[in-house]
Write an enzyme that holds these catalytic residues in place. Structure first.
Site, short mmCIF file in Angstrom:
data_model
loop_
_atom_site.label_atom_id
_atom_site.label_comp_id
_atom_site.label_asym_id
_atom_site.label_seq_id
_atom_site.Cartn_x
_atom_site.Cartn_y
_atom_site.Cartn_z
N SER A 20 -6.50 -42.73 -13.74
CA SER A 20 -7.51 -43.64 -13.23
C SER A 20 -7.94 -43.29 -11.81
O SER A 20 -8.90 -43.86 -11.29
CB SER A 20 -6.98 -45.07 -13.25
OG SER A 20 -5.93 -45.21 -12.31
N SER A 25 -1.02 -43.55 -11.89
CA SER A 25 -1.31 -42.53 -12.90
C SER A 25 -1.20 -41.12 -12.32
O SER A 25 -0.84 -40.18 -13.02
CB SER A 25 -2.69 -42.76 -13.51
OG SER A 25 -3.70 -42.71 -12.52
N LEU A 44 -11.52 -41.73 -17.64
CA LEU A 44 -12.61 -42.36 -18.37
C LEU A 44 -13.62 -42.95 -17.39
O LEU A 44 -13.25 -43.73 -16.51
CB LEU A 44 -12.08 -43.48 -19.28
CG LEU A 44 -11.00 -43.09 -20.28
CD1 LEU A 44 -10.62 -44.30 -21.12
CD2 LEU A 44 -11.47 -41.95 -21.16
N CYS A 112 -9.60 -53.89 -22.54
CA CYS A 112 -9.81 -52.48 -22.23
C CYS A 112 -8.66 -51.64 -22.77
O CYS A 112 -8.88 -50.59 -23.38
CB CYS A 112 -9.95 -52.29 -20.72
SG CYS A 112 -10.33 -50.60 -20.22
N CYS A 208 -12.68 -54.51 -12.65
CA CYS A 208 -13.33 -53.30 -12.15
C CYS A 208 -14.85 -53.38 -12.17
O CYS A 208 -15.51 -52.82 -11.30
CB CYS A 208 -12.85 -52.08 -12.94
SG CYS A 208 -13.27 -52.10 -14.70
#
Length: 374
Positions: A20, A25, A44, A112, A208
């Site tokens: 991310s 991550s 993504l 999500c 987000c």
């Protein structure tokens, strides 16, 4: 058996890491790369990232894509950015707007994970020949007697198991969570040791795709003309004021009602007791009117042992992410629903939120709150 519980040597094991752009991550990718795994990083792009460049702490957009790419270059792994904007808009943002218009309080981060990251991205990882998809979530995957189990993270302050309750058994078989046994300071220390520039990067905040924190504004943009004013009504039927739209409120809300308290022998604080979107009404009352003992759930995901429909199971449940677990009895309904009988009444249970079920450290599953009763 390697550190991920797979039979191959690390160098013969391809792992896709969902990157991310944040520290968690990034450390996940760095640690697996150091252990010798064939790591592929994927980020993504989920929405118009131009909106998020000005907002520190937003994920999966703008600066974060750049940060993920920099980390991948630093640790020497291939990195790909995939455009999932259309899927995210349909499966997460539209659901978010429609849920608010139904008078619910949605959790888009769960949607999500459920509909994009752990479904579409997981399939992409398989297409790339990976044997696992690793993420930076603070949760543990434990091999149990009957297969993989989902457990709370070691660090209770960072535990994200509430947001992963919708993970299916099949997905859990493929997923790995290397940070579940670490604290956040330990993760940041690893980032510094690996020389990652994101070591001190703030955690992502809020939703987000809501860069300014105004949920109602986003709903109004996604569903033009749907946010309509109406009455704020006391539980006894008195009209106390007007509101700008039901989407501005959630069950249990006390502040920002714009009506003050009721004066009698002493001033009595008022809370949102329920929302009636069809009548465009926000119903308020004293805190005692928020107490609920029974919760009905829909869209059940179960990771625990099989249960007969008539049998209850003693569990603990979380009804909001920040609330402590409450003792309850879980029972399965005949129509794909579940019933949660709380041992002690709880306040401010909002439809649209998740009810996550635990036994000790293990996540047994959960569902979406459809209705409550006293």
């Amino acid at each position: 058996m390697n550190s991920l519980g797979l039979s191959k040597r690390p160098q013969d094991t391809r792992v896709v890491v969902a990157m991310s752009g944040g520290v968690d991550s990034s450390v996940t990718a760095a640690v697996l790369r150091e252990e010798g795994y064939d790591v592929v990083g994927i980020t993504l792009q989920l929405y118009d990232h131009g909106l998020a460049v000005q907002k520190p702490g937003a994920c999966c957009a703008g600066q974060d894509i750049y940060d993920a790419r920099q980390v991948a270059e630093r640790i020497g792994i291939p990195h790909y950015v995939l455009d999932y904007e259309g899927r995210f808009s349909q499966d997460v943002m539209d659901d978010f707007a429609d849920s608010y218009l139904r008078g619910e309080t949605p959790i888009p981060c769960v949607r999500c994970n459920q509909r994009v990251k752990f479904r579409d991205l997981l399939n992409t990882a398989r297409d790339l020949g990976a044997e696992a998809l690793a993420t930076g979530h603070y949760v543990r995957r434990v091999e149990g007697t009957h297969g993989a189990e989902l457990h709370r993270a070691i660090d209770p302050a960072k535990d994200q198991s509430y947001f992963l309750f919708a993970t299916t058994r099949e997905q859990l078989d493929f997923l790995r969570f290397p940070l579940g046994g670490l604290t956040k300071p330990e993760t940041r220390a690893l980032a510094e040791r690996h020389g990652l520039e994101v070591a001190a990067k703030p955690d992502s905040q809020d939703i987000c795709f809501v860069p300014n924190g105004d949920y109602a504004e986003v709903v109004a943009k996604l569903r033009p003309g749907s946010v309509e004013p109406g009455d704020i009504v006391h539980v006894d039927g008195r009209v106390l004021g007007r509101h700008r739209g039901v989407v501005h409120y959630t069950v249990g809300q006390r502040k920002g009602l714009g009506i003050g308290g009721l004066r009698g022998e002493e001033e009595q604080a008022l809370y949102v007791v329920r929302l009636e979107p069809a009548r465009r009404r926000v119903v308020v009352g004293p805190r005692r009117d928020l107490a609920r003992s029974v919760v009905t759930l829909r869209e059940i995901n179960w990771l625990g042992p099989a249960l007969p429909e008539s049998e209850g199971l003693e569990v603990s449940v979380k009804l909001r992410s920040a609330q402590p677990p409450a003792a309850a009895t879980w029972s399965v309904g005949p129509d794909g629903t579940a019933r949660v009988d709380l041992h002690e009444p709880q306040h401010g249970i909002a439809p649209g939120q998740a009810c996550v079920v635990y036994q000790g450290e293990r996540v047994l599953g959960g569902g979406w709150i459809a209705a409550t009763a006293s």
